[in-house]
Design a protein around this motif. Structure first.
Motif, PDB file in Angstrom:
ATOM      1  N   GLY A  65     126.437   3.810  51.337  1.00 19.84           N
ATOM      2  CA  GLY A  65     125.930   5.098  51.780  1.00 19.84           C
ATOM      3  C   GLY A  65     124.510   5.364  51.334  1.00 19.84           C
ATOM      4  N   ARG A  66     124.333   6.482  50.643  1.00 21.39           N
ATOM      5  CA  ARG A  66     122.987   6.877  50.209  1.00 21.39           C
ATOM      6  C   ARG A  66     122.546   6.242  48.897  1.00 21.39           C
ATOM      7  NH1 ARG A  66     122.658  13.318  51.624  1.00 21.39           N
ATOM      8  NH2 ARG A  66     123.040  13.066  53.844  1.00 21.39           N
ATOM      9  N   SER A  67     123.394   5.399  48.314  1.00 17.52           N
ATOM     10  CA  SER A  67     123.017   4.774  47.039  1.00 17.52           C
ATOM     11  C   SER A  67     121.873   3.777  47.209  1.00 17.52           C
ATOM     12  CB  SER A  67     124.231   4.078  46.410  1.00 17.52           C
ATOM     13  OG  SER A  67     124.621   2.971  47.180  1.00 17.52           O
ATOM     14  N   ILE A  68     121.412   3.560  48.435  1.00 17.63           N
ATOM     15  CA  ILE A  68     120.292   2.655  48.698  1.00 17.63           C
ATOM     16  C   ILE A  68     119.012   3.166  48.022  1.00 17.63           C
ATOM     17  CG2 ILE A  68     119.518   3.668  50.883  1.00 17.63           C
ATOM     18  CD1 ILE A  68     119.905  -0.072  50.398  1.00 17.63           C
ATOM     19  N   ILE A  69     119.006   4.440  47.649  1.00 12.10           N
ATOM     20  CA  ILE A  69     117.825   4.982  46.966  1.00 12.10           C
ATOM     21  C   ILE A  69     117.687   4.421  45.553  1.00 12.10           C
ATOM     22  CG2 ILE A  69     117.739   7.097  48.319  1.00 12.10           C
ATOM     23  CD1 ILE A  69     119.072   8.553  45.984  1.00 12.10           C
ATOM     24  N   TYR A  70     118.745   3.736  45.041  1.00 13.55           N
ATOM     25  CA  TYR A  70     118.704   3.167  43.695  1.00 13.55           C
ATOM     26  C   TYR A  70     118.372   1.670  43.723  1.00 13.55           C
ATOM     27  CZ  TYR A  70     121.053   7.516  42.493  1.00 13.55           C
ATOM     28  OH  TYR A  70     121.368   8.835  42.340  1.00 13.55           O
ATOM     29  N   LYS A  71     117.498   1.268  44.636  1.00 13.77           N
ATOM     30  CA  LYS A  71     117.127  -0.149  44.761  1.00 13.77           C
ATOM     31  C   LYS A  71     116.572  -0.705  43.451  1.00 13.77           C
ATOM     32  CE  LYS A  71     114.750   0.722  48.462  1.00 13.77           C
ATOM     33  NZ  LYS A  71     114.072   0.854  49.730  1.00 13.77           N
ATOM     34  N   GLU A  92     117.753 -19.511  41.115  1.00 14.35           N
ATOM     35  CA  GLU A  92     117.277 -20.223  42.301  1.00 14.35           C
ATOM     36  C   GLU A  92     116.488 -19.298  43.206  1.00 14.35           C
ATOM     37  OE1 GLU A  92     120.573 -22.014  44.314  1.00 14.35           O
ATOM     38  OE2 GLU A  92     120.135 -23.937  43.382  1.00 14.35           O
ATOM     39  N   ALA A  93     116.982 -18.070  43.349  1.00  5.46           N
ATOM     40  CA  ALA A  93     116.318 -17.098  44.218  1.00  5.46           C
ATOM     41  C   ALA A  93     116.311 -15.748  43.516  1.00  5.46           C
ATOM     42  CB  ALA A  93     117.043 -16.997  45.554  1.00  5.46           C
ATOM     43  N   LEU A  94     115.145 -15.154  43.419  1.00  3.90           N
ATOM     44  CA  LEU A  94     115.034 -13.836  42.805  1.00  3.90           C
ATOM     45  C   LEU A  94     115.721 -12.796  43.690  1.00  3.90           C
ATOM     46  CD1 LEU A  94     111.375 -14.011  41.522  1.00  3.90           C
ATOM     47  CD2 LEU A  94     113.436 -13.977  40.148  1.00  3.90           C
ATOM     48  N   PRO A  95     116.040 -11.609  43.138  1.00  5.26           N
ATOM     49  CA  PRO A  95     116.736 -10.590  43.930  1.00  5.26           C
ATOM     50  C   PRO A  95     115.988 -10.218  45.211  1.00  5.26           C
ATOM     51  CG  PRO A  95     116.680  -9.956  41.626  1.00  5.26           C
ATOM     52  CD  PRO A  95     115.833 -11.181  41.750  1.00  5.26           C
ATOM     53  N   VAL A  96     116.716 -10.305  46.325  1.00  2.00           N
ATOM     54  CA  VAL A  96     116.163  -9.984  47.639  1.00  2.00           C
ATOM     55  C   VAL A  96     117.111  -9.017  48.323  1.00  2.00           C
ATOM     56  CG1 VAL A  96     115.514 -10.923  49.881  1.00  2.00           C
ATOM     57  CG2 VAL A  96     115.114 -12.269  47.831  1.00  2.00           C
ATOM     58  N   LEU A  97     116.559  -7.971  48.926  1.00  2.00           N
ATOM     59  CA  LEU A  97     117.373  -6.989  49.626  1.00  2.00           C
ATOM     60  C   LEU A  97     117.630  -7.464  51.053  1.00  2.00           C
ATOM     61  CD1 LEU A  97     118.650  -4.182  49.179  1.00  2.00           C
ATOM     62  CD2 LEU A  97     116.631  -3.219  50.252  1.00  2.00           C
ATOM     63  N   GLU A  98     118.910  -7.655  51.389  1.00  4.33           N
ATOM     64  CA  GLU A  98     119.311  -8.043  52.738  1.00  4.33           C
ATOM     65  C   GLU A  98     120.307  -6.999  53.239  1.00  4.33           C
ATOM     66  OE1 GLU A  98     120.940 -11.951  52.622  1.00  4.33           O
ATOM     67  OE2 GLU A  98     119.081 -12.861  51.905  1.00  4.33           O
ATOM     68  N   GLY A  99     119.850  -6.112  54.081  1.00  4.51           N
ATOM     69  CA  GLY A  99     120.726  -5.052  54.574  1.00  4.51           C
ATOM     70  C   GLY A  99     121.078  -4.102  53.447  1.00  4.51           C
ATOM     71  N   LYS A 100     122.361  -3.992  53.134  1.00  3.39           N
ATOM     72  CA  LYS A 100     122.810  -3.106  52.060  1.00  3.39           C
ATOM     73  C   LYS A 100     123.142  -3.870  50.790  1.00  3.39           C
ATOM     74  CE  LYS A 100     124.495   0.748  54.665  1.00  3.39           C
ATOM     75  NZ  LYS A 100     125.200   1.958  54.351  1.00  3.39           N
ATOM     76  N   ARG A 101     122.733  -5.144  50.708  1.00  3.77           N
ATOM     77  CA  ARG A 101     122.995  -5.965  49.540  1.00  3.77           C
ATOM     78  C   ARG A 101     121.700  -6.486  48.952  1.00  3.77           C
ATOM     79  NH1 ARG A 101     127.519 -10.469  50.713  1.00  3.77           N
ATOM     80  NH2 ARG A 101     129.348  -9.175  50.522  1.00  3.77           N
ATOM     81  N   MET A 102     121.643  -6.524  47.634  1.00  7.39           N
ATOM     82  CA  MET A 102     120.545  -7.185  46.945  1.00  7.39           C
ATOM     83  C   MET A 102     121.146  -8.429  46.299  1.00  7.39           C
ATOM     84  SD  MET A 102     117.823  -5.684  44.223  1.00  7.39           S
ATOM     85  CE  MET A 102     117.021  -4.669  45.426  1.00  7.39           C
ATOM     86  N   ILE A 103     120.688  -9.608  46.726  1.00 10.78           N
ATOM     87  CA  ILE A 103     121.334 -10.865  46.364  1.00 10.78           C
ATOM     88  C   ILE A 103     120.426 -11.729  45.490  1.00 10.78           C
ATOM     89  CG2 ILE A 103     122.352 -12.978  47.297  1.00 10.78           C
ATOM     90  CD1 ILE A 103     122.924 -11.405  49.855  1.00 10.78           C
ATOM     91  N   MET A 104     121.065 -12.416  44.513  1.00  7.75           N
ATOM     92  CA  MET A 104     120.358 -13.356  43.649  1.00  7.75           C
ATOM     93  C   MET A 104     121.274 -14.548  43.399  1.00  7.75           C
ATOM     94  SD  MET A 104     118.872 -12.775  39.810  1.00  7.75           S
ATOM     95  CE  MET A 104     120.456 -12.602  39.063  1.00  7.75           C
ATOM     96  N   TYR A 105     120.707 -15.759  43.425  1.00  9.66           N
ATOM     97  CA  TYR A 105     121.470 -16.979  43.188  1.00  9.66           C
ATOM     98  C   TYR A 105     121.084 -17.585  41.844  1.00  9.66           C
ATOM     99  CZ  TYR A 105     122.990 -16.999  48.042  1.00  9.66           C
ATOM    100  OH  TYR A 105     123.556 -16.674  49.241  1.00  9.66           O
ATOM    101  N   ILE A 106     122.095 -18.049  41.098  1.00 11.43           N
ATOM    102  CA  ILE A 106     121.873 -18.733  39.817  1.00 11.43           C
ATOM    103  C   ILE A 106     122.622 -20.049  39.861  1.00 11.43           C
ATOM    104  CG2 ILE A 106     122.163 -18.622  37.317  1.00 11.43           C
ATOM    105  CD1 ILE A 106     122.163 -15.593  37.541  1.00 11.43           C
ATOM    106  N   ALA A 107     121.920 -21.145  39.557  1.00 10.51           N
ATOM    107  CA  ALA A 107     122.534 -22.483  39.541  1.00 10.51           C
ATOM    108  C   ALA A 107     122.749 -22.902  38.095  1.00 10.51           C
ATOM    109  CB  ALA A 107     121.633 -23.474  40.247  1.00 10.51           C
ATOM    110  N   PRO A 108     123.834 -23.613  37.823  1.00 15.78           N
ATOM    111  CA  PRO A 108     124.073 -24.067  36.449  1.00 15.78           C
ATOM    112  C   PRO A 108     123.049 -25.123  36.026  1.00 15.78           C
ATOM    113  CG  PRO A 108     125.673 -25.044  37.926  1.00 15.78           C
ATOM    114  CD  PRO A 108     124.879 -24.061  38.727  1.00 15.78           C
ATOM    115  N   LYS A 109     122.723 -25.131  34.744  1.00 15.63           N
ATOM    116  CA  LYS A 109     121.793 -26.154  34.242  1.00 15.63           C
ATOM    117  C   LYS A 109     122.553 -27.446  34.079  1.00 15.63           C
ATOM    118  CE  LYS A 109     118.344 -23.399  31.924  1.00 15.63           C
ATOM    119  NZ  LYS A 109     117.687 -23.045  30.688  1.00 15.63           N
ATOM    120  N   LYS A 110     121.851 -28.556  34.269  1.00 20.85           N
ATOM    121  CA  LYS A 110     122.470 -29.871  34.146  1.00 20.85           C
ATOM    122  C   LYS A 110     122.819 -30.144  32.692  1.00 20.85           C
ATOM    123  CE  LYS A 110     121.576 -31.187  38.427  1.00 20.85           C
ATOM    124  NZ  LYS A 110     122.371 -30.435  39.339  1.00 20.85           N
TER     125      LYS A 110
END
Length: 112
Positions: A65-71, A92-110
């Motif tokens: 809903g309106r919680s998008i104001i808390y980006k 792997e990827a810094l936080p990116v806003l896609e629609g109503k989701r802010m997504i970030m990927y983290i890969a395990p270290k070898k």
């Protein structure tokens, strides 16, 4: 060489290559923009477990809903998670806003 033997050898090689390959598992952790401290710690512990198992981590903040104001709060939360998991995985990827989701990927270290 006879064709049947060729096909047999080919299947044998393919099976061996498939056995050696590793499947990449992606685990997800979902936060809200105003996730409380205890919930954050609980989810962080699960994230640590996933990274130790060797799975990639997809952490996201879901805005309803309106919680998008808390980006900004969502971004701060994900960056804090990345900082807390620094010794177990790399971002792997810094936080990116896609629609109503802010997504970030983290890969395990070898492991050495």
């Amino acid at each position: 060489m006879d064709y049947g033997k060729f096909v047999y050898e080919q299947k044998k090689r393919d099976k061996l290559l498939k056995a050696k390959s590793t499947q990449i598992v992606v685990k997800e952790i979902r936060f809200g923009p105003q996730t409380d401290e205890h919930d954050y710690e609980f989810k962080k512990k699960n994230a640590e477990k996933f990274l130790k198992e060797g799975a990639k981590l997809k952490a996201f903040v879901f805005f309803k809903g309106r919680s998008i104001i808390y980006k900004e709060q969502g971004q701060i939360l994900l960056l804090r998670l990345a900082q807390d998991l620094e010794e177990l995985g790399k971002v792997e990827a810094l936080p990116v806003l896609e629609g109503k989701r802010m997504i970030m990927y983290i890969a395990p270290k070898k492991k050495k």
